[in-house]
Design an enzyme around this catalytic site. Structure first.
Site: not given
Ligand code: FAD
Ligand code: EPU
Length: 352
Positions: A166, A236, A332
């Site tokens: 990240r 997260s 995060e």
């Molecule tokens: P923003 O929130 O708009 O921006 C993030 C940062 O980047 C800010 O500081 C902004 O100023 C900067 N920025 C954005 N665009 C630019 C640009 N073009 N140039 C310079 N700076 C810029 N993340 C994961 O990694 N894995 C996941 O599985 C995941 N699951 C998610 C699930 C949900 C339901 C939600 C709500 C979020 C999740 N995220 C996850 C987090 C998020 O989706 C990612 O971090 C995504 O890349 C953010 O994109 P954004 O365009 O909304 O960024």
């Molecule tokens: N778990 C629990 N309780 C919870 C959540 C998770 O016990 O409430 C345990 C479970 O054993 C589960 C394991 O943790 O199997 C892993 O959970 P999950 O697959 O949901 O993944 P995570 O580690 O909680 C990370 C990323 C997610 C990404 C998933 C899938 C980070 C901070 N988050 O979550 O990214 O979607 O893995 O790979 O690394 C994000 O960055 O916003 C985000 C959602």
């Protein structure tokens, strides 16, 4: 809905996935690099702060923003074929998930594990997004950035992007000094499925296809994660902590079932969701801020939570986890104050 390009003193509630009701002095949607440069120059001339966002799905607005919030909608995708791979050049305002769907429909397989991640292409590189065993860095070829000082573009090859969990050079050293304009994604034609351990229960077939992985991941995510259209959240809230092997062994001797993932450098990633779940914060709620029941690493805005509610809840979680497990969770998401980004160390004691 947002046909107009520019708004003054409007609420950002519908424009950030946490649904925090703060205002910005000005909100602009930019579709071209020239437009972005024009706004940046004007802000500098009048000494007005500005921030570039994609979908605001990884930030928490703390207060009204006193400057210009620029939503990047610079679009365009070009795909070139090489002998053994595909090279995809994508402008930073494209939606990440649309690219995943487009490539899949074109028979270009390799992005399916990153399905349904909200946000735009630029942030995917900045955040080094990741899920189910794949990170943006694994498919990145280059990132093109625009200097917000002299407005020259520079192409940064993957090895200089300093990608880590990240994180990237765009989030650290280059933060707010450059805008991410375009990324290059390289996908091998020799597709192999990535079956991350948490997918084992869902994937039994040997000859699984990329479409099937895509569908399974979309299903898991729809079941487990809150839909920001209905419940405010930014994914997260904290990162999974990465601890020394010794620390992980201490934890595992006390709590045998903590999910843990050894890293290449000998350190061990621990599940923050598990730590929060096992602290047992019974139905904790601060104002309208709460913990999502199906995934405890996600903090939610049930309706009208303020950023203060979210921060108070996050601080309680942080200090309880520190007290019980001696682990200092690191946020995060990014925090945006009245003038711009605020470092999370301001709110949380980030040392163990
Ligand atoms: P923003 O929130 O708009 O921006 C993030 C940062 O980047 C800010 O500081 C902004 O100023 C900067 N920025 C954005 N665009 C630019 C640009 N073009 N140039 C310079 N700076 C810029 N993340 C994961 O990694 N894995 C996941 O599985 C995941 N699951 C998610 C699930 C949900 C339901 C939600 C709500 C979020 C999740 N995220 C996850 C987090 C998020 O989706 C990612 O971090 C995504 O890349 C953010 O994109 P954004 O365009 O909304 O960024
Ligand atoms: N778990 C629990 N309780 C919870 C959540 C998770 O016990 O409430 C345990 C479970 O054993 C589960 C394991 O943790 O199997 C892993 O959970 P999950 O697959 O949901 O993944 P995570 O580690 O909680 C990370 C990323 C997610 C990404 C998933 C899938 C980070 C901070 N988050 O979550 O990214 O979607 O893995 O790979 O690394 C994000 O960055 O916003 C985000 C959602």
């Amino acid at each position: 809905m947002y046909k107009k390009k520019c708004f003054y003193n409007q609420s950002l509630k519908n424009l950030n996935t946490f649904a925090i009701d703060v205002k910005a002095k000005q909100i602009v949607f930019v579709k071209t690099i020239n437009n972005l440069i024009k706004i940046s120059k004007k802000c500098k001339l009048y000494n007005i702060p500005y921030i570039i966002l994609g979908e605001a799905s990884n930030i928490l607005f703390l207060k009204n923003y006193i400057g210009v919030v620029i939503f990047n909608r610079i679009k365009g995708i070009q795909i070139t074929e090489q002998k053994n791979s595909w090279l995809i050049h994508v402008f930073s305002g494209e939606k990440w998930h649309n690219l995943v769907k487009l490539t899949l429909n074109l028979g270009i397989f390799g992005l399916e594990n990153l399905a349904l991640i909200p946000g735009r292409i630029g942030s995917a590189a900045i955040q080094n997004i990741g899920a189910y065993g794949l990170e943006f860095k694994d498919i990145c070829e280059y990132v093109e950035i625009l200097s917000l000082k002299n407005y020259k573009t520079i192409k940064i090859q993957k090895k200089f992007c300093q990608f880590s969990y990240r994180n990237s050079i765009f989030k650290s050293k280059y933060n707010h000094k450059y805008a991410v304009i375009k990324v290059g994604i390289k996908i091998s034609k020799n597709w192999k499925p990535i079956i991350f351990s948490s997918l084992n229960n869902y994937i039994k077939k040997k000859n699984i296809t990329a479409y099937q992985i895509f569908n399974i991941i979309c299903q898991i995510r729809k079941n487990k994660l809150p839909d920001p259209k209905k419940t405010g959240n930014a994914g997260s809230f904290f990162k999974n902590p990465i601890v020394t092997k010794k620390k992980s062994q201490q934890l595992l001797s006390l709590y045998k079932n903590i999910p843990n993932c050894p890293q290449k450098n000998g350190l061990v990633k621990i599940s923050a969701g598990w730590l929060i779940e096992n602290y047992q914060f019974h139905n904790i709620q601060i104002g309208d801020a709460s913990i999502y029941q199906k995934q405890k690493l996600i903090l939610i805005n049930k309706k009208n939570a303020t950023s203060q509610d979210i921060i108070t809840l996050a601080r309680i979680i942080h200090s309880c986890i520190l007290k019980k497990f001696h682990i200092s969770l690191e946020p995060e998401i990014d925090f945006i104050g009245s003038f711009g980004k605020i470092y999370s160390s301001k709110f949380f004691n980030l040392k163990t």
